[in-house]
Design a protein around this motif. Structure first.
Motif, PDB file in Angstrom:
ATOM      1  N   ARG A  85      -1.704   2.837 -10.218  1.00 54.93           N
ATOM      2  CA  ARG A  85      -3.053   3.406  -9.698  1.00 54.93           C
ATOM      3  C   ARG A  85      -3.988   4.259 -11.090  1.00 54.93           C
ATOM      4  O   ARG A  85      -5.090   3.900 -11.312  1.00 54.93           O
ATOM      5  CB  ARG A  85      -3.230   4.439  -8.621  1.00 54.93           C
TER       6      ARG A  85
ATOM      7  N   GLY B  74       3.854   3.459  -8.184  1.00 50.98           N
ATOM      8  CA  GLY B  74       2.449   2.923  -7.670  1.00 50.98           C
ATOM      9  C   GLY B  74       1.442   4.097  -8.110  1.00 50.98           C
ATOM     10  O   GLY B  74       0.559   3.657  -8.313  1.00 50.98           O
ATOM     11  N   ARG B  75       1.933   5.344  -8.476  1.00 54.12           N
ATOM     12  CA  ARG B  75       0.963   6.206  -8.970  1.00 54.12           C
ATOM     13  C   ARG B  75       0.550   5.765 -10.327  1.00 54.12           C
ATOM     14  O   ARG B  75      -0.506   6.141 -10.766  1.00 54.12           O
ATOM     15  CB  ARG B  75       1.510   7.655  -8.907  1.00 54.12           C
TER      16      ARG B  75
ATOM     17  N   ALA C 272       0.931  -1.262  -0.057  1.00 54.41           N
ATOM     18  CA  ALA C 272       0.027   0.043   0.075  1.00 54.41           C
ATOM     19  C   ALA C 272       0.762   1.283  -0.015  1.00 54.41           C
ATOM     20  O   ALA C 272       0.594   2.170  -0.641  1.00 54.41           O
ATOM     21  CB  ALA C 272      -1.103  -0.004   1.327  1.00 54.41           C
TER      22      ALA C 272
ATOM     23  N   ARG D 176      -5.024   1.538 -13.556  1.00 53.13           N
ATOM     24  CA  ARG D 176      -6.154   0.911 -12.792  1.00 53.13           C
ATOM     25  C   ARG D 176      -7.421   1.528 -13.000  1.00 53.13           C
ATOM     26  O   ARG D 176      -8.414   1.228 -13.377  1.00 53.13           O
ATOM     27  CB  ARG D 176      -5.796   0.571 -11.361  1.00 53.13           C
ATOM     28  N   GLY D 177      -7.319   2.773 -12.836  1.00 55.32           N
ATOM     29  CA  GLY D 177      -8.460   3.845 -12.809  1.00 55.32           C
ATOM     30  C   GLY D 177      -8.939   4.021 -14.048  1.00 55.32           C
ATOM     31  O   GLY D 177     -10.166   3.997 -14.507  1.00 55.32           O
TER      32      GLY D 177
ATOM     33  N   LEU E 260       2.071   1.776  -3.476  1.00 51.68           N
ATOM     34  CA  LEU E 260       1.345   2.309  -4.469  1.00 51.68           C
ATOM     35  C   LEU E 260       0.656   3.553  -4.230  1.00 51.68           C
ATOM     36  O   LEU E 260       0.381   4.450  -4.861  1.00 51.68           O
ATOM     37  CB  LEU E 260      -0.146   1.423  -4.343  1.00 51.68           C
ATOM     38  N   ARG E 261       0.957   4.243  -2.903  1.00 54.04           N
ATOM     39  CA  ARG E 261       0.727   5.498  -2.532  1.00 54.04           C
ATOM     40  C   ARG E 261       1.856   6.478  -2.718  1.00 54.04           C
ATOM     41  O   ARG E 261       1.546   7.757  -3.191  1.00 54.04           O
ATOM     42  CB  ARG E 261       0.190   5.584  -1.109  1.00 54.04           C
TER      43      ARG E 261
ATOM     44  N   SER F 124     -10.514   0.410  -2.744  1.00 55.59           N
ATOM     45  CA  SER F 124      -9.240   0.646  -2.124  1.00 55.59           C
ATOM     46  C   SER F 124      -8.922  -0.861  -1.626  1.00 55.59           C
ATOM     47  O   SER F 124      -9.798  -1.763  -1.179  1.00 55.59           O
ATOM     48  CB  SER F 124      -9.600   1.684  -0.932  1.00 55.59           C
TER      49      SER F 124
END
Length: 146
Positions: free
Chosen positions: A15, A11-12, A2, A18-19, A5-6, A83
């Motif tokens: 994300r 990680g960005r 986590a 994925r979005g 990813l943050r 999440s």
């Protein structure tokens, strides 16, 4: 994971992919490479878990069947686009239900209890509470409502 990813650029990128993969591709992110990276990271984590399980229990060809089926149930209940905390909470809740079911039922019936929970979730009609939760997740609740 986590934190990775943050807090990291990779990680960005994961994300963002994925979005919205199409927008990530337009912004210049290598979407196929990111998919391969995520698959490789998941495989490494699964391999570590398999080694730990192999050291703890007897190794058999079908020893991963039950965890994989339960993982699919958790992914369905928790939602794949939500999440990691929501999926973790769904997994923790399902694990508690399975473990506590062994108090009153024989151990071989615990898998059935998991599927009864899934079946119950699927059979519950859309109630105002489920509708409110769905709208909260989408961010579409007006200010004076709820």
């Amino acid at each position: 994971m986590a934190v990775v990813l943050r807090a990291t650029p990779v990680g960005r990128a994961v994300r963002a992919t994925r979005g919205n993969p199409a927008l990530a591709r337009i912004m210049g992110l290598p979407v196929e490479r990111i998919h391969v990276l995520v698959f490789a990271a998941g495989s490494v984590l699964a391999g570590v878990a398999a080694i730990v399980a192999g050291m703890r229990f007897a190794v058999t060809p079908d020893m991963g069947t039950r965890p994989v089926v339960f993982a699919f149930v958790v992914a369905f209940l928790g939602g794949t686009a939500r999440s990691p905390l929501a999926v973790g909470a769904a997994g923790l809740g399902l694990g508690l239900v399975e473990s506590l079911s062994r108090i009153w039922l024989p151990a071989q019936w615990s898998a059935l209890v998991v599927f009864v929970v899934l079946f119950g979730y699927l059979c519950v009609p859309d109630t105002p509470l489920r509708d409110l939760l769905r709208r909260l997740r989408a961010g579409a609740v007006p200010a004076g409502e709820g």
